[in-house]
Design a protein around this motif. Structure first.
Motif, short mmCIF file in Angstrom:
data_model
loop_
_atom_site.label_atom_id
_atom_site.label_comp_id
_atom_site.label_asym_id
_atom_site.label_seq_id
_atom_site.Cartn_x
_atom_site.Cartn_y
_atom_site.Cartn_z
N LEU A 93 0.85 -1.19 0.00
CA LEU A 93 0.00 0.00 0.00
C LEU A 93 0.89 1.24 0.00
CD1 LEU A 93 -2.74 -1.09 2.57
CD2 LEU A 93 -2.65 -1.41 0.10
N PRO A 94 0.32 2.38 -0.41
CA PRO A 94 1.10 3.62 -0.42
C PRO A 94 1.80 3.82 0.93
CG PRO A 94 -1.06 3.99 -1.37
CD PRO A 94 -1.05 2.58 -0.86
N GLY A 95 3.01 4.33 0.88
CA GLY A 95 3.79 4.50 2.10
C GLY A 95 4.60 3.25 2.37
N ASN A 96 4.69 2.37 1.34
CA ASN A 96 5.48 1.15 1.45
C ASN A 96 5.01 0.24 2.59
OD1 ASN A 96 7.37 -0.41 0.25
ND2 ASN A 96 9.15 0.66 1.08
N LYS A 97 3.68 0.09 2.68
CA LYS A 97 3.12 -0.76 3.73
C LYS A 97 2.60 -2.07 3.17
CE LYS A 97 1.45 3.02 6.60
NZ LYS A 97 0.40 4.00 6.25
N PRO A 98 3.30 -3.16 3.45
CA PRO A 98 2.82 -4.44 2.95
C PRO A 98 1.61 -4.97 3.73
CG PRO A 98 4.89 -4.72 4.12
CD PRO A 98 4.58 -3.26 4.14
N VAL A 99 0.71 -5.61 3.00
CA VAL A 99 -0.46 -6.24 3.61
C VAL A 99 -0.57 -7.63 3.00
CG1 VAL A 99 -2.95 -6.09 3.99
CG2 VAL A 99 -1.67 -4.04 3.45
N ILE A 100 -0.91 -8.62 3.82
CA ILE A 100 -1.16 -9.96 3.30
C ILE A 100 -2.66 -10.21 3.32
CG2 ILE A 100 -1.02 -12.41 3.89
CD1 ILE A 100 1.86 -11.99 4.73
N LEU A 101 -3.18 -10.74 2.21
CA LEU A 101 -4.56 -11.25 2.17
C LEU A 101 -4.41 -12.75 1.98
CD1 LEU A 101 -6.90 -9.28 -0.29
CD2 LEU A 101 -7.47 -10.04 2.01
N TYR A 102 -5.01 -13.55 2.83
CA TYR A 102 -4.84 -15.00 2.70
C TYR A 102 -6.15 -15.71 3.02
CZ TYR A 102 -4.67 -15.50 7.81
OH TYR A 102 -4.98 -15.50 9.14
N THR A 103 -6.22 -16.97 2.64
CA THR A 103 -7.40 -17.77 2.95
C THR A 103 -7.18 -18.50 4.26
OG1 THR A 103 -7.91 -18.06 0.62
CG2 THR A 103 -8.86 -19.68 2.14
N GLY A 104 -8.11 -18.33 5.18
CA GLY A 104 -8.07 -19.10 6.41
C GLY A 104 -9.11 -20.20 6.31
#
Ligand code: DQQ
Length: 544
Positions: free
Chosen positions: A96-107
């Motif tokens: 994301l902007p500001g160099n912020k990683p996010v993980i989306l995963y299946t639980g």
């Protein structure tokens, strides 16, 4: 025994032990913190920390600065909450902007449903991103109108002109139709399903590990996932077809206004007409955009060819293919893949051949490199094409594999079969044959590429198919190239500069005695010429 260290790979990614499957995300993080001057690549992968068979799925995590040497870190995700108690399955990361990683995963939830969750780095200034937290507002997506056990693997997100983030999730509806569902979000927390899926098909029940990304129609360089529509941009939709565990892709236009993907040149809704990255043991692939090097890089899981009980004895199962740069072919109709250049840093001793003719029945040994750990590039010059044998079968759809099955390396032809015999014992009792065969068709010529594992090993109970794909190349120029990466139990081959690729997993007994050889062969009536051949012994990468 099959547990020999000789079957472990030297430059293909694998964890020290246990089960590995899908690559989840790899992304390059640029200069977070003052200590880091080179970007760090993160590779996450589906991993069973307790056993060499699939189960107890977590996210393994390793980092690298060159995509070749990897340092293992602690698990990034493990089941801990009601929304992922039965497993942390595949997903992707987005920056994301500001160099912020996010993980989306299946639980896999307590009740066994597939739900989509978010995980965030605990400490954004930790360059290794060791710890990930799962916010309490999870899950962020639950199945609606699709089977709750067939709804998974959110793709890397892209940003629309309207400022909304989008992701696509594979699902199966109650009519057994597969869908690439589309979700949108303003804040990455609240996600709304779009009425229309990005794409849907009747030709598979479920589609897994969807990848959706833009490619430049003009240049080889990669594009950021959020690149908007333009004349010069096409999109690729990659889907793992659950019914046969093969990855397929389509090239087309992404109409942003409608949020729909329109594939080009597709007349029937039949996945056998779609394209494949690789005709071998290759699944659940994922790409990422390497912003620093302006390229798109592809990873995939290469499954085992031995039995589960062998894997338990070995204590490990599954490798990743070498990272490959991918781009749109000049003809705009398919992608081309080539191992990332960094792999060449492992090349050591080299052997070279030039202008060597290989006549009918010819067999030339390539001596001077360790034949179990090598990189070979050959360019062949072909005889006059009018000599090619007629293609009398009606080879349509995905039956290149059938063609390779019926016409193995020992069935003589006219132009071909010619190519390489690798991981071959001195008496050829064991060998893997990678070769081409040129045919005359009613409209021109067809080139078949095969990777035949049927003689690859004397061990019983292995999966030893003959893989095959047609090669779309301008054969009228009278040339064709082949590159094979040989890495103990992996043979990864690139035909015609990466237009057709085949990855095979092999367990030759000869590795236990060191009787490994490499040969160039020709079993066609017409002489072919090795215009140039280079073979390098490969150094061992530092992997985990
Ligand atoms: N592997 C994961 C799933 C995915 C499948 C589970 C594909 O999320 O659909 O390990 O190989």
């Amino acid at each position: 025994s099959i547990a020999s260290k000789q079957y472990r790979t030297a430059f293909h990614f694998q964890p020290p032990q246990n089960w590995l499957n899908d690559p989840n995300v790899v992304y390059q993080q640029n200069q977070i913190g003052p200590m880091i001057y080179n970007g760090i690549y993160h590779l996450f992968y589906q991993y069973n920390p307790y056993s060499a068979k699939w189960g107890n799925i977590t996210w393994g995590h390793s980092i690298s600065t060159d995509l070749i040497n990897w340092t293992p870190l602690d698990l990034a995700l493990r089941p801990s909450e009601p929304f992922d108690l039965q497993g942390c399955w595949s997903g992707s990361a987005t920056i994301l902007p500001g160099n912020k990683p996010v993980i989306l995963y299946t639980g896999i939830s307590e009740s066994g449903h597939n739900v989509q969750n978010i995980a965030l780095p605990k400490n954004i200034s930790d360059p290794f991103l060791l710890e990930w937290v799962k916010p309490p507002y999870n899950p962020v997506m639950v199945a609606e109108g699709v089977k709750p056990t067939q709804f998974r693997d959110p793709s890397t997100c892209w940003l629309g002109k309207d400022g909304l983030w989008r992701t696509t999730v594979g699902a199966e509806d109650f009519e057994k139709k597969a869908k690439a569902l589309l979700y949108r979000s303003k804040d990455f927390v609240k996600w709304t399903r779009a009425e229309q899926p990005l794409f849907s098909t009747n030709s598979s029940s479920m589609i897994e590990c969807i990848d959706f990304f833009p490619v430049s129609a003009k240049r080889k360089r990669g594009l950021d996932g959020s690149t908007i529509e333009s004349e010069e941009v096409k999109h690729v939709l990659k889907m793992g077809v659950f019914d046969n565990s093969h990855d397929y892709y389509l090239i087309g236009k992404y109409l942003e206004e409608l949020d729909e993907f329109i594939p080009e040149n597709v007349v029937e809704d039949d996945h056998r007409m779609w394209l494949r990255y690789d005709y071998g043991s290759f699944y659940a692939s994922k790409t990422f955009f390497d912003a620093e090097k302006r390229r798109r890089v592809l990873w995939a899981w290469s499954n085992e060819s031995d039995t589960i009980s062998d894997d338990i004895v070995k204590g490990w199962a599954g490798v990743q293919t070498v990272p490959r740069t991918i781009w749109l072919d000049e003809n705009g109709k398919q992608l081309v893949q080539w191992p990332v250049r960094e792999l060449e840093s492992l090349r050591m001793e080299k052997v070279e051949l030039k202008d060597v003719e290989v006549s009918k029945g010819g067999l030339i040994e390539i001596k001077g490199v360790k034949a179990s750990q090598a990189d070979i590039e050959v360019e062949f010059e072909l005889p006059e094409l009018k000599k090619a044998e007629l293609m009398y079968h009606d080879w349509k759809l995905d039956n290149a594999q059938m063609a390779c099955d019926q016409m193995c390396a020992s069935v003589p032809g006219s132009i071909g079969p010619f190519g390489l015999l690798v991981l071959a014992s001195h008496d050829l009792e064991e060998h893997t044959a990678i070769f081409f065969r040129v045919f005359k068709t009613s409209t021109g010529h067809a080139v078949l590429m095969c990777s035949d594992q049927r003689k690859s090993s004397l061990w019983p109970e292995l999966y030893k198919p003959a893989f095959g794909g047609f090669v779309s190349t301008d054969i009228k120029e009278g040339k064709i190239s082949l590159r094979s990466l040989i890495d103990h139990s992996v043979v990864e081959s690139f035909g015609a500069g990466g237009r057709t690729c085949i990855t095979a997993r092999v367990y030759p007994k000869l590795l236990l005695t060191g009787d490994a050889h490499i040969y160039v062969f020709n079993n066609g009536s017409e002489t072919v010429k090795i215009k140039k051949l280079k073979a390098w012994e490969m150094a061992k990468a530092r992997i985990n």
